[in-house]
Write a protein that holds these residues in place. Structure first.
Motif, short mmCIF file in Angstrom:
data_model
loop_
_atom_site.label_atom_id
_atom_site.label_comp_id
_atom_site.label_asym_id
_atom_site.label_seq_id
_atom_site.Cartn_x
_atom_site.Cartn_y
_atom_site.Cartn_z
N ARG A 190 15.07 -62.95 -1.72
CA ARG A 190 15.36 -62.72 -0.31
C ARG A 190 16.85 -62.43 -0.09
NH1 ARG A 190 13.09 -67.23 1.20
NH2 ARG A 190 11.00 -66.35 1.33
N LEU A 191 17.69 -63.13 -0.83
CA LEU A 191 19.14 -62.96 -0.71
C LEU A 191 19.67 -61.81 -1.55
CD1 LEU A 191 20.17 -66.73 -0.88
CD2 LEU A 191 20.43 -65.22 1.10
N GLY A 192 18.85 -61.34 -2.49
CA GLY A 192 19.29 -60.25 -3.37
C GLY A 192 20.31 -60.70 -4.40
N VAL A 193 20.16 -61.95 -4.89
CA VAL A 193 21.11 -62.50 -5.87
C VAL A 193 20.35 -63.03 -7.08
CG1 VAL A 193 22.73 -63.11 -4.03
CG2 VAL A 193 21.07 -64.82 -4.85
N PRO A 194 21.06 -63.27 -8.19
CA PRO A 194 20.39 -63.84 -9.37
C PRO A 194 19.94 -65.27 -9.14
CG PRO A 194 22.49 -62.81 -9.96
CD PRO A 194 22.46 -62.92 -8.46
N LEU A 195 19.02 -65.72 -9.99
CA LEU A 195 18.56 -67.11 -9.98
C LEU A 195 19.12 -67.81 -11.21
CD1 LEU A 195 16.77 -69.38 -8.78
CD2 LEU A 195 14.92 -68.55 -10.26
N ARG A 196 19.74 -68.94 -10.99
CA ARG A 196 20.31 -69.74 -12.08
C ARG A 196 19.43 -70.98 -12.26
NH1 ARG A 196 24.65 -71.45 -15.08
NH2 ARG A 196 25.30 -73.64 -14.86
N VAL A 197 18.84 -71.14 -13.45
CA VAL A 197 17.97 -72.26 -13.75
C VAL A 197 18.71 -73.23 -14.66
CG1 VAL A 197 15.72 -72.98 -14.62
CG2 VAL A 197 15.98 -70.71 -13.57
N VAL A 198 18.88 -74.46 -14.21
CA VAL A 198 19.65 -75.42 -15.00
C VAL A 198 18.82 -76.67 -15.27
CG1 VAL A 198 21.90 -74.63 -14.18
CG2 VAL A 198 20.69 -76.38 -12.90
N CYS A 199 19.04 -77.24 -16.45
CA CYS A 199 18.38 -78.48 -16.83
C CYS A 199 19.44 -79.41 -17.40
CB CYS A 199 17.28 -78.22 -17.86
SG CYS A 199 16.36 -79.71 -18.31
#
Length: 318
Positions: A190-199
């Motif tokens: 929706r924002l047109g940005v990357p997704l950062r997945v952190v654990c």
């Protein structure tokens, strides 16, 4: 200013985004965030406030005076909602006001059953946001039927953090966290940005007495990275072309969440998990995360999602 509908009856079906206001500066920040999000989604913005009659008023006055007091308090609440509505400057946005008598957290919980999203500030004057992070701090994020966003206030004398154009989501391998990842991916798109997945993986040595003494921290980290990579393959199958980044971070989950909130446009987490991000968020350390977050935090409740059905196909990938 958007198109306004004042005093929407409680019996009318609510749609779109609900934002709790109480006239505080914190609520103003939540309102701005909610208005921008409603415009992005193309849905109505419902500005809600709640009021209660002080116990002493009802017990020490006769019925006639108590009624007058109720009317005066309601008029004050309506004025708060009206001023908030007038402050929204988003052309074409449908804006409604909701004024309800009752416990603030309970009113928001009721609205969450119909809304797409509920937004609140991190602190306030004892209405929505004051109660949210007070004695009933877990009520809304833990029990809301839709995602909740808590928007903190950046003090005027404090420099605003430098943010990356990215949505961050904390995961711990649980089914609940996977649903949060899907919601986070939708928001990133929706924002047109990357997704950062952190654990985040806490240090094993000296911290978990029940872990076998032979457990090697590097092996644990490698195993977590492997499963995280498989999860990204699954996520890419549902969001082709989305820019993804991931990181396994050695350290305390709460501290990791707070750091991520300072550098991302939005931090997303599930409401419960395996004792990592989401389990800790609404447990004994919930105050630490939500009170010290440097940016908006979205808490995604439990729920079904058909896209979770094929996650196991990627467990042996790579």
């Amino acid at each position: 200013m958007g198109e306004e509908h004042a005093g929407t009856p409680a019996t009318e079906r609510i749609s779109g985004i609900v934002v709790g206001v109480d006239g505080s500066e914190q609520a103003e920040g939540a309102l701005r965030w909610a208005a921008e999000e409603a415009a992005r989604r193309g849905v109505p913005l419902n500005i809600a406030t709640a009021y209660t009659i002080p116990v002493f008023a009802a017990s020490s006055m006769d019925a006639g005076y108590a009624t007058l007091d109720d009317e005066a308090i309601r008029e004050g609440a309506e004025e708060v909602a009206r001023e908030a509505s007038e402050s929204v400057d988003v052309p074409g946005l449908e804006v409604r006001t909701l004024v309800e008598s009752g416990d603030a957290a309970g009113v928001l919980l009721d609205f969450s059953a119909q809304a797409d999203l509920v937004v609140v500030g991190s602190r306030g004057r004892g209405g929505f946001v004051g109660r949210l992070l007070g004695s009933v701090s877990s009520a809304l994020p833990a029990h809301a039927k839709c995602p909740t966003v808590v928007v903190p206030l950046v003090p005027a004398d404090e420099a605003a953090p430098v943010r990356r154009d990215v949505v961050a989501v904390g995961v711990d391998g649980s089914e609940r966290a996977r649903r949060a990842v899907l919601v986070a991916a939708e928001q990133a798109r929706r924002l047109g940005v990357p997704l950062r997945v952190v654990c985040s993986v806490p240090p094993i040595s000296g911290s978990l007495a029940w872990m076998p003494a032979t457990t090697d921290q590097e092996e644990v980290l490698a195993d977590v990275r492997h499963h995280l990579d498989n999860g990204l393959l699954w996520l890419s199958s549902h969001f082709p072309g989305m820019r993804l980044e991931s990181e396994v971070i050695e350290g305390a989950p709460v501290e990791t969440l707070i750091r991520e909130s300072a550098t991302s446009l939005l931090l997303v987490t599930g409401s419960r998990g395996r004792g990592g991000f989401t389990g800790m968020l609404l447990g004994s350390t919930s105050q630490g995360v939500l009170h010290h977050a440097k940016g908006p935090v979205m808490v995604v409740p439990d729920g079904e999602d058909v896209r979770l059905a094929d996650r196991s196909r990627f467990d042996d990938a790579g």
